[in-house]
Write an enzyme that holds these catalytic residues in place. Structure first.
Site, PDB file in Angstrom:
ATOM      1  N   HIS A 118      49.206  32.057  45.714  1.00  0.00           N
ATOM      2  CA  HIS A 118      47.759  32.170  45.046  1.00  0.00           C
ATOM      3  C   HIS A 118      47.361  30.833  44.746  1.00  0.00           C
ATOM      4  CE1 HIS A 118      45.884  34.884  41.750  1.00  0.00           C
ATOM      5  NE2 HIS A 118      44.836  33.901  42.400  1.00  0.00           N
TER       6      HIS A 118
ATOM      7  N   GLU B  90      53.459  38.165  40.312  1.00  0.00           N
ATOM      8  CA  GLU B  90      53.452  37.171  40.722  1.00  0.00           C
ATOM      9  C   GLU B  90      54.493  36.197  39.729  1.00  0.00           C
ATOM     10  OE1 GLU B  90      49.495  35.221  40.908  1.00  0.00           O
ATOM     11  OE2 GLU B  90      48.888  36.532  42.458  1.00  0.00           O
TER      12      GLU B  90
ATOM     13  N   ARG C 253      41.585  39.880  44.535  1.00  0.00           N
ATOM     14  CA  ARG C 253      42.803  40.633  43.686  1.00  0.00           C
ATOM     15  C   ARG C 253      43.583  41.463  44.356  1.00  0.00           C
ATOM     16  NH1 ARG C 253      41.337  36.597  41.410  1.00  0.00           N
ATOM     17  NH2 ARG C 253      40.613  36.396  38.938  1.00  0.00           N
TER      18      ARG C 253
END
Length: 350
Positions: free
Chosen positions: A310, A291, A262
């Site tokens: 990601h 993001e 994270r």
């Protein structure tokens, strides 16, 4: 036994119902749906939960009534805040078929004596990806590819003066849970010189008992001695920003940092500064503070940073299999009373 299952656009209700039936074929199963709109909108809602916790979004309106008689609640990403937990007067277990717990108020569940169990649906693929990022960053694979696509036959990089093979490197793992252990096994398998780890929840004898050749060390030793530091931590109020300027300053100027966990565990300002000033050799990220990455973000100007959008956990079979994997972990817990996947087990036993 009575279940309430709450599906969403990513993990549909029917998969959660199937999982509930494997636990009790005769169970009464109530269903609900956390409607976030299209997949792109779901991503916005889920990111809000990851940043701001379970109260940042609302569960389906009918969930409060349906949970009243439920023994077990199964969800994917539906928010489970204290208000919903309190409505579950008979609730004995909460299960989520993902690794992150940002959407569940675990302290509230603990206060009500309710175990919260999760599953690491994409552990193998995330561990694969972490190792891949190690190679990509230390050997400039992504940068070399990008240069060739632009017509440049590039041979010189920021780390050209100290590039070496993995067998000469020490790997430091911050967090040695399920994914961390898989990364350790894979890196030992490819012949890394040494694997060390920092995890305050483990003891050396536990690793020795399972035959994992990893030495537990304190945080300072790990950052000081490692050639690659790889983060495998949950984001909690305690871990937010814990990889800070002090720890980064201990790293070798030739070392690199990998993060597939994270973004919030890493102090962004300190991290960017460490790369800009070359106080660390490089880094590779699959997770970010925003993001998609916004235009003008300083991350985009760093020539010693490898980035991917990601995607570490994105394999075709992880999501559809996750409810059944969760059910398997619940069954193991019910049969043994023990499970590494019950995130608040120690608190409940205290």
């Amino acid at each position: 036994m009575k279940f309430l299952v709450i599906g969403d656009v990513v993990v549909p209700v029917d998969l959660l119902v199937e999982a509930a039936k494997t636990l009790d074929p005769d169970a009464e199963i109530e269903t609900s749906y956390w409607d976030t709109g299209a997949r792109s909108e779901f991503n916005k809602h889920s990111l809000n939960l990851e940043k701001n916790g379970p109260s940042a979004e609302r569960p389906p309106a009918d969930a409060y009534e349906k949970i009243a008689g439920a023994d077990v609640l199964l969800v994917h990403f539906c928010p489970v805040a204290e208000e919903l937990i309190e409505a579950g007067k008979n609730l004995k277990l909460i299960g989520t078929c993902r690794g992150g717990m940002e959407h569940i108020d675990v302290p509230a569940a603990t206060a009500h004596g309710i175990p919260v169990i999760h599953c690491i649906r994409n552990a193998e693929c995330t561990s694969d990806f972490a190792v891949g990022l190690m190679f990509a960053e230390t050997r400039n694979i992504a940068r070399a590819h990008a240069a060739l696509k632009q017509g440049v036959w590039r041979k010189d990089y920021v780390n050209s003066g100290y590039t070496t093979s993995m067998c000469e490197m020490t790997l430091g793992l911050v967090g040695l849970g399920h994914i961390g252990k898989l990364v350790a096994k894979k890196c030992l398998g490819i012949g890394m010189k040494r694997v060390i780890a920092y995890d305050p929840y483990l003891k050396q004898e536990q690793l020795d008992a399972i035959g994992l050749d990893v030495q537990l060390v304190d945080e300072e030793t790990l950052f000081r001695d490692s050639d690659i530091v790889s983060l495998h931590m949950r984001l909690t109020p305690e871990t937010k920003g814990c990889i800070n300027e002090r720890l980064l300053s201990l790293m070798k100027p030739t070392a690199c940092l990998i993060n597939t966990s994270r973004a919030g565990v890493l102090d962004k300002d300190a991290f960017v500064k460490a790369l800009q000033t070359r106080s660390i050799g490089g880094a590779a990220l699959d997770v970010f503070w925003e993001e998609p990455i916004p235009e003008g973000d300083p991350l985009l100007d760093l020539d010693n940073l490898t980035m991917t959008p990601h995607t570490a956990g994105n394999v075709v079979d992880a999501l559809p299999k996750s409810p059944l994997l969760l059910a398997k972990k619940i069954r193991e817990y019910w049969d043994t009373g023990k499970s590494d996947m019950v995130v608040n087990l120690k608190a409940l036993q205290a």
